[in-house]
Motif scaffolding. Structure first.
Motif, PDB file in Angstrom:
ATOM      1  N   VAL A   1       0.692  -1.222   0.065  1.00 28.23           N
ATOM      2  CA  VAL A   1       0.197  -0.087  -0.075  1.00 28.23           C
ATOM      3  C   VAL A   1       0.985   1.321   0.014  1.00 28.23           C
ATOM      4  O   VAL A   1       0.695   2.100  -0.987  1.00 28.23           O
ATOM      5  CB  VAL A   1      -0.886  -0.205   1.083  1.00 28.23           C
ATOM      6  CG1 VAL A   1      -1.692   1.267   1.225  1.00 28.23           C
ATOM      7  CG2 VAL A   1      -1.915  -1.158   1.090  1.00 28.23           C
ATOM      8  N   LYS A   2       1.819   1.276   0.872  1.00 27.76           N
ATOM      9  CA  LYS A   2       2.661   2.439   0.903  1.00 27.76           C
ATOM     10  C   LYS A   2       3.239   2.690  -0.598  1.00 27.76           C
ATOM     11  O   LYS A   2       3.567   3.844  -1.014  1.00 27.76           O
ATOM     12  CB  LYS A   2       3.749   2.205   1.896  1.00 27.76           C
ATOM     13  CG  LYS A   2       4.788   3.356   2.210  1.00 27.76           C
ATOM     14  CD  LYS A   2       5.655   3.290   3.183  1.00 27.76           C
ATOM     15  CE  LYS A   2       6.653   4.344   3.623  1.00 27.76           C
ATOM     16  NZ  LYS A   2       7.575   4.169   4.710  1.00 27.76           N
ATOM     17  N   GLU A   3       3.855   1.609  -1.050  1.00 28.20           N
ATOM     18  CA  GLU A   3       4.523   1.614  -2.407  1.00 28.20           C
ATOM     19  C   GLU A   3       3.694   2.100  -3.578  1.00 28.20           C
ATOM     20  O   GLU A   3       3.975   2.959  -4.469  1.00 28.20           O
ATOM     21  CB  GLU A   3       5.296   0.410  -2.761  1.00 28.20           C
ATOM     22  CG  GLU A   3       6.205   0.020  -1.979  1.00 28.20           C
ATOM     23  CD  GLU A   3       6.872  -1.552  -2.164  1.00 28.20           C
ATOM     24  OE1 GLU A   3       8.123  -1.890  -1.672  1.00 28.20           O
ATOM     25  OE2 GLU A   3       5.975  -2.288  -2.895  1.00 28.20           O
ATOM     26  N   THR A   4       2.217   1.770  -3.563  1.00 22.71           N
ATOM     27  CA  THR A   4       1.220   1.890  -4.413  1.00 22.71           C
ATOM     28  C   THR A   4       0.726   3.286  -4.220  1.00 22.71           C
ATOM     29  O   THR A   4       0.419   4.232  -5.352  1.00 22.71           O
ATOM     30  CB  THR A   4       0.198   0.918  -4.351  1.00 22.71           C
ATOM     31  OG1 THR A   4       0.562  -0.102  -4.530  1.00 22.71           O
ATOM     32  CG2 THR A   4      -0.996   1.258  -5.460  1.00 22.71           C
ATOM     33  N   LEU A   5       0.317   3.727  -3.003  1.00 19.94           N
ATOM     34  CA  LEU A   5      -0.172   5.128  -2.708  1.00 19.94           C
ATOM     35  C   LEU A   5       0.520   6.092  -2.270  1.00 19.94           C
ATOM     36  O   LEU A   5       0.209   7.221  -1.783  1.00 19.94           O
ATOM     37  CB  LEU A   5      -1.423   4.787  -2.072  1.00 19.94           C
ATOM     38  CG  LEU A   5      -2.545   3.819  -2.653  1.00 19.94           C
ATOM     39  CD1 LEU A   5      -3.906   3.582  -1.799  1.00 19.94           C
ATOM     40  CD2 LEU A   5      -3.102   4.605  -3.850  1.00 19.94           C
ATOM     41  N   GLY A   6       1.801   5.730  -1.705  1.00 19.48           N
ATOM     42  CA  GLY A   6       2.767   6.613  -1.345  1.00 19.48           C
ATOM     43  C   GLY A   6       2.919   6.897   0.172  1.00 19.48           C
ATOM     44  O   GLY A   6       3.667   7.713   0.626  1.00 19.48           O
TER      45      GLY A   6
END
Length: 391
Positions: free
Chosen positions: A314-319
């Motif tokens: 999620v962090k990698e996808t949505l920052g």
């Protein structure tokens, strides 16, 4: 591989797939058109494809190196419901509708399979893409019984659900119990027919049924802890043939939902309380009853380590991890069957957007999804699979 770029390049195809599935909804174990499209798509991606559990499809992607196997799952079935949306891709079948997001689930996993197939040389292990029929009535167990967790043996499973109660751009994720266990039931109250002018000569099953519906509410409000969520709901009641006839039978159906850590023990205790009330009321009111339970699903139980992999994705996808909300609910999903057999994580991709009209609840005739969130689901599928295999 630039995952975001790959997802963006396939976005039009993603939406086209979703809208096509939406226009052609198929009920559980009737997903013939859908499964054919899915199988052909996976074969074109170079996967090993087979049909399982009537209309289910499994595509196996073997990586260059040996390693573990991860399962990604999407459900394909629609609901017996007439759509009320006025959109170009409205259901063409009266009385059938994708009112739960499974059309989006299928499209997202297909596109994820295409992206992952392009990087098979980077994979250490295998990916099983599982397209499941009949989620609304527990089709996962049929696929498991036909061996989809073996050959090669599955080491972990991930799934997601588009979710209108969560705002678009947010992700619902939590470890432990996440979605409720569900027991479906059919209950028949058997009385004695008669004339409404002489109720003393009959046994009225309608008033017995009304008393049971009211009284069972005390099981969830007076006999269950508020810390262990419990829901007893009646979804249908049928009885009687005329306004001046006392019926001889009333048929009811509903669900019992619960979210317990000690699930097996508490389920049996709950069913004992449930039937005690029914038996006691029928005895007091001179009626009889017949009870049938329909096998359904246990609770979705998220593994903490798998949840952390999703959190990173999620962090990698949505920052940012700030978009993650700790979300659990009393809805059920038979992805639970996977979570009780292999370490798993099931999470929610928010797709609720009031301005776009995608804030209706699931199973509503105006249910729709924010198509801008589909790309998020694809990227999360890709990143969680890669993270698990290459960890």
């Amino acid at each position: 591989m630039d995952i975001k770029k790959e997802v963006a390049l396939l976005n039009d195809e993603l939406i086209k797939l979703r809208q096509d599935f939406h226009m052609h909804p198929e009920l559980g174990y009737e997903e013939y058109r859908t499964s054919k499209i899915v199988a052909n798509y996976l074969e074109e991606c170079g996967l090993e494809v087979k049909t399982v559990a009537k209309t289910g499809v499994v595509g196996l992607l073997r990586g260059r190196e040996q390693g573990r196997t991860v399962l990604l799952r999407a459900d394909m079935d629609a609901l017996a419901q007439t759509e009320m949306n006025d959109v170009p891709y409205k259901s063409v079948y009266e009385g059938k509708m994708h009112a739960c997001g499974h059309d989006g689930h299928t499209a997202m996993l297909l596109v994820a399979a295409k992206i992952l197939s392009r990087c098979r040389d980077q994979l250490k292990g295998n990916i099983k893409f599982v397209f499941q029929p009949n989620e609304e009535t527990a089709g996962a167990l049929d696929m498991i019984n036909e061996g989809i967790l073996e050959n090669p043996r599955v080491d972990a499973a991930f799934g997601l659900h588009l979710w209108t109660p969560i705002e678009s751009g947010k992700i619902g994720l939590v470890a432990g119990p996440t979605m409720a266990a569900n027991e479906e039931f059919e209950l028949a109250i058997i009385g004695k027919a008669g004339h409404t002018s002489s109720p003393q000569t009959a046994v009225d099953p309608i008033i017995v049924a009304a008393t049971i519906v009211q009284s069972l509410q005390t099981v969830q409000t007076r006999e269950s802890s508020v810390l262990t969520p419990t829901l007893i709901m009646f979804g249908k009641i049928q009885g009687g043939t005329g306004r001046n006839i006392i019926a001889d039978k009333v048929e009811l159906g509903g669900t019992i939902r619960y979210l317990y850590e000690d699930e097996v023990r508490n389920k049996e205790l709950l069913k004992e309380k449930f039937e005690r009330v029914i038996k006691g009321i029928c005895a007091a009111m001179r009626a009889e009853y017949e009870m049938k339970y329909i096998p359904s699903n246990p609770s979705v139980m998220n593994d903490p380590k798998m949840v952390e992999l999703v959190r990173t994705a999620v962090k990698e996808t949505l920052g940012s991890e700030s978009v993650i909300v700790p979300y659990l609910c009393m809805a059920g999903d038979d992805f639970a069957e996977f979570t009780h057999r292999v370490p798993s994580a099931y999470y929610f991709v928010g797709t609720g957007n009031k301005e776009k009209g995608t804030d209706y609840p699931h199973h509503h005739p105006r249910f729709n999804i924010d198509e801008d969130t589909l790309a998020t689901g694809v990227e999360l599928h890709v990143r969680t699979a890669l993270a698990f295999l290459n960890d």
